[in-house]
Design a protein around this motif. Structure first.
Motif, mmCIF file in Angstrom:
data_model
loop_
_atom_site.group_PDB
_atom_site.id
_atom_site.type_symbol
_atom_site.label_atom_id
_atom_site.label_comp_id
_atom_site.label_asym_id
_atom_site.label_seq_id
_atom_site.Cartn_x
_atom_site.Cartn_y
_atom_site.Cartn_z
ATOM 1 N N ARG A 213 0.828 -1.213 0.000
ATOM 2 C CA ARG A 213 0.000 0.000 0.000
ATOM 3 C C ARG A 213 0.860 1.260 0.000
ATOM 4 N N GLY A 214 0.431 2.275 -0.760
ATOM 5 C CA GLY A 214 1.126 3.560 -0.772
ATOM 6 C C GLY A 214 0.135 4.666 -0.444
ATOM 7 N N SER A 215 0.546 5.900 -0.659
ATOM 8 C CA SER A 215 -0.337 7.000 -0.275
ATOM 9 C C SER A 215 -1.023 7.649 -1.476
ATOM 10 N N GLY A 216 -0.584 7.323 -2.690
ATOM 11 C CA GLY A 216 -1.174 7.959 -3.871
ATOM 12 C C GLY A 216 -0.706 9.412 -3.992
ATOM 13 N N GLY A 217 -1.393 10.179 -4.815
ATOM 14 C CA GLY A 217 -1.026 11.593 -4.972
ATOM 15 C C GLY A 217 -0.345 11.845 -6.301
ATOM 16 N N HIS A 218 0.081 13.101 -6.482
ATOM 17 C CA HIS A 218 0.704 13.492 -7.746
ATOM 18 C C HIS A 218 2.188 13.145 -7.748
ATOM 19 N N SER A 219 2.697 12.765 -8.916
ATOM 20 C CA SER A 219 4.073 12.275 -8.987
ATOM 21 C C SER A 219 5.108 13.416 -8.924
ATOM 22 N N SER A 220 4.603 14.680 -8.924
ATOM 23 C CA SER A 220 5.561 15.794 -8.845
ATOM 24 C C SER A 220 6.145 15.952 -7.446
ATOM 25 N N MET A 221 5.454 15.386 -6.453
ATOM 26 C CA MET A 221 5.970 15.476 -5.078
ATOM 27 C C MET A 221 5.955 14.086 -4.435
ATOM 28 N N PRO A 222 6.802 13.215 -4.931
ATOM 29 C CA PRO A 222 6.734 11.825 -4.445
ATOM 30 C C PRO A 222 7.347 11.663 -3.062
ATOM 31 N N PRO A 223 6.877 10.672 -2.310
ATOM 32 C CA PRO A 223 7.549 10.327 -1.052
ATOM 33 C C PRO A 223 8.874 9.633 -1.361
ATOM 34 N N LYS A 224 9.657 9.376 -0.326
ATOM 35 C CA LYS A 224 10.945 8.703 -0.541
ATOM 36 C C LYS A 224 10.754 7.344 -1.209
ATOM 37 N N LYS A 225 9.708 6.634 -0.772
ATOM 38 C CA LYS A 225 9.446 5.313 -1.360
ATOM 39 C C LYS A 225 7.992 5.217 -1.780
ATOM 40 N N THR A 226 7.759 4.985 -3.067
ATOM 41 C CA THR A 226 6.386 4.759 -3.524
ATOM 42 C C THR A 226 6.043 3.291 -3.278
#
Ligand SMILES: [Zn+2]
Length: 446
Positions: A213-226
């Motif tokens: 499971r990840g958090s989703g969202g826009h790829s312009s501000m990704p977390p450290k690990k998708t």
């Protein structure tokens, strides 16, 4: 021993190949009219057998025959095969002879099912027909069981239902022989003689769907690990941390018997595994083929994550195709994956459950009879017990016998072996004749 057979017998095999009893990906898509035609074909081709043996249709297309013996108090024997075949259309244009033509040419019968495995069913019937004509009656009851959906639905509608019926009737078999190992050359590095592989066990199989499971969202501000990055990391861990290698008694016996032809170091190590077991394992782990005999294998085969290039995945899912060695279970492998996942937010779901089959002994009356005949039919071969990598219908009968073997008495080259489930599947008439006479001799011994 003779390896010739009448033209009529060749025509009967060819006739069986011409009926397209196809296993479809979706069982509901099956064209059962071909299966009806096949059942009628058997009745027309083997009249003595059909006048003498009892016949039952189980779940319509599962086929059971019973040849009553003169001493029914003895435990019966069961011979098996399946009569469905895998489709051939996608390759049809590339076949030397069309896949359902049953062409007889170049000393061979060509078509789908010549090696997998209508040939075994028709050879059984040819043998029974010949023996009845000669006035023979067995001592034991002999059962024959033929599934119609081995290839794609793993016998769910055929072998599974027949096995349940036998269990319900309280039947116990002294021995069961299904398709499986062949007599092969060049399969084991360094061994020049043909090797007759008598399957005593089968690996299990399971597809695991692992979802991160990840958090989703826009790829312009990704977390450290998708989620996809974590799934990729888990796949890497799974490949880096294979399940431990084990030299099972089956594989050890097989390798020791063939080791007389192997090079010095391998031979010495195999005969002294008490000292050099670790070395043997590392030598065998080097080749994909022998590695698969040593351990439960895990192959990542499919992955999916986000549907769009600029959207972070809510979840990433990978499929791990696992082949289980006896000793590991579907649950123990799931626990292994969970441990590798550490604190990743994962869900691990086994999609299908086929555990490794029990191991039948490479000793005892039935095994020894098969071994003895095999040695006689293939005098140059080294006869060994073998771990079957794929699956057969026979695994469904584990409740009805402790002596289940998988062997088809024909000798094939690598090229012939590669034609199974591929184009140009064909059997030499010599091989087929040998198979018929092998089953005659086997039946006579009961
Ligand atoms: Zn098969």
């Amino acid at each position: 021993m003779t390896r010739t057979i009448s033209d009529d017998a060749v025509r009967r095999l060819s006739g069986a190949i011409q009926i397209p009893t196809l296993s479809m990906l979706n069982y509901a898509d099956t064209d059962f009219s071909a299966f009806d035609t096949f059942l009628q074909f058997l009745q027309d081709a083997f009249p003595l057998l059909h006048a003498t043996l009892e016949r039952e249709q189980v779940n319509t297309y599962g086929l059971v025959y019973i040849w009553r013996g003169t001493r029914p108090e003895r435990e019966p024997i069961l011979l098996m095969a399946h009569y469905d075949v895998v489709p051939a259309e996608d390759l049809a244009g590339e076949w030397k002879y069309p896949p359902f033509s049953g062409t007889v040419a170049e000393g061979r019968v060509w078509g789908r099912g010549t090696l997998d495995i209508k040939s075994q069913l028709i050879a059984h019937m040819e043998a029974v027909e010949t023996l009845i004509r000669a006035g023979f009656t067995p001592e034991r009851d002999i059962y024959f069981a033929y599934g119609h959906d081995e290839e794609i639905s793993s016998g769910t509608n055929g072998a599974t239902i027949i096995a349940a019926l036998f269990k319900q009737r309280g039947l116990r078999f002294a021995g069961i022989l299904d398709e499986g190992g062949l007599v092969v050359t060049g399969a084991i590095k360094g061994v020049r003689s043909p090797v007759a592989l008598i399957g005593v066990s089968e690996k299990g199989h399971c597809n695991y769907e692992i979802t991160v499971r990840g958090s989703g969202g826009h790829s312009s501000m990704p977390p450290k690990k998708t989620a996809l990055g974590q799934a990729a990391e888990l796949v890497t861990r799974i490949e880096r941390h294979p399940l431990p290698a084990r030299l099972t008694p089956t594989v050890l016996t097989m390798l020791q018997r063939v080791s007389v032809e192997m090079g010095g170091l391998t031979r010495f190590a195999l005969q002294n595994t008490w000292l050099l077991g670790g070395l043997v394992k590392s030598l065998l782990a080097n080749s994909a083929e022998t590695n698969a005999m040593l351990r439960t294998t895990c192959a990542p085969t499919m992955a999916r994550a986000s549907d769009a290039e600029n959207v972070l995945p809510q979840t990433a899912t990978v499929n791990i195709n696992v082949r289980l060695l006896a000793g590991d279970t579907i649950d123990s492998v799931a626990a292994h994956f969970r441990k590798l996942a550490g604190d990743m937010p994962v869900e691990i779901r086994p999609l299908s459950r086929t555990e490794a089959s029990p191991v039948s002994p490479s000793s005892g009356e039935f095994y020894e009879q098969i071994e003895k005949l095999t040695q006689k039919w293939f005098p140059d071969a080294i006869v060994v017990p073998y771990l079957v990598m794929g699956g057969t219908d026979s695994r469904k009968y584990a409740d009805s016998s402790d002596h289940i073997y998988r062997f088809t008495p024909i000798q094939v080259t690598n090229e012939e072996k590669n034609a199974i489930h591929n184009r140009d599947e064909s059997i030499s008439i010599e091989n087929y004749a040998g198979m018929v006479h092998f089953f005659e001799a086997l039946l006579e011994s009961f």
